[in-house]
Design an enzyme around this catalytic site. Sequence first.
Site, PDB file in Angstrom:
ATOM      1  CB  CYS A 111     124.094 -15.468  24.746  1.00  6.95           C
ATOM      2  SG  CYS A 111     123.155 -16.364  23.532  1.00  6.95           S
ATOM      3  CG  ASP A 112     127.325 -16.242  26.907  1.00  4.54           C
ATOM      4  OD1 ASP A 112     126.380 -15.773  27.572  1.00  4.54           O
ATOM      5  OD2 ASP A 112     127.402 -17.438  26.591  1.00  4.54           O
ATOM      6  CB  CYS A 143     125.288 -18.212  22.424  1.00  4.15           C
ATOM      7  SG  CYS A 143     124.224 -16.863  21.907  1.00  4.15           S
TER       8      CYS A 143
END
Length: 306
Positions: A135-136, A132
């Site tokens: 997300c990261d 992701c």
Amino acid sequence: MSEKVLIIGSGPAGLTAAVYAARADLSPMMIEGMMAGGQLMLTTDVENYPGFPDGIMGPELMGQFRKQAERFGTRIISSDVTRVDFSERPFKVWVDEDLHEAESIVISTGASARWLNVPGEEKLRGYGVSACATCDGFFFRDKELMVVGGGDSAMEEATFLTKFASKVTIVHRRDEFRASKIMARRALENPKIEVMWNSTITEILGDTAVTGVKVEDTQTGEVTEHATDGVFMAIGHDPNTAIFQGALELDDEGYIITTNNTATSVDGVFAAGDVVDKVYRQAITAAGMGCEAALDAERWLAHEEG
Ligand code: NAP
């Protein structure tokens, strides 16, 4: 008391089914799952959902879907379904020890990211291995990253990651992308993006954080080592159907088989979205199928009661 319609899953398919079922006065119950909102919760800009000419952030779009479903009286339980029994009516759905019974079911549990299953991957998940980017990606400012895959997701993730990373290398197992022309071009024209064609990652290296990868040339078989600070997977998805094994007919890849629009192998159980569809897999097509599933359930209930 038995619900009229119980919806399992809360991505575009589930929430659209909820809007339609609620507006048909069926007072649906939705068990939204721990990953509520589905895959759009892991996206940034959604540029191809009609009605938003300037684009909209994925989580914001799903927030709007949810609000609309709740406005018409959908009741939402924020847990995962742990077990089902569709062998007789009313159908039974458990959230741990809590039993819910329903006359009809709409399944819209979506799909989840695939992993490479190579040495080092599991150990380093969350320490430089991710599926992701949104997300990261933030954690990799001025770092060098790799993205695995050749589809739209890989292009999107690679392009997004250049906001943070100093360099992004797309590692693809063939010599051409599967991605749409526009997304491939955007990635290829980005000066921070390079491509390793005909290449597969065979091992991810590092003890407490990713330091590099071993890459095999798919044509020569030669294996070389490359330094990198992170590896982002974008190699497709698998349907979330583990809890339906044995309860419904699934195909070889685990997708729910539907015939006659959204009807599954069990009369009164309907399915919509990425849990069924391995071809289009778009938010808009999932939403369309969610609408169909709610209408199918409504007609089926009317017929049963009639
Ligand atoms: P995808 O189109 O199935 O592409 C998966 C890619 O990963 C393929 O290039 C595939 O290689 C590669 N791959 C699969 N398994 C692999 C493995 N074990 N090792 C190495 N490589 C592997 O999946 P996706 O990119 O996630 O896209 C899914 C759907 O969502 C598509 O319909 C896409 O159009 C859509 N999508 C749209 C957008 C957008 O429009 N904004 C964004 C993202 C996704 P091969 O090519 O060799 O098979």
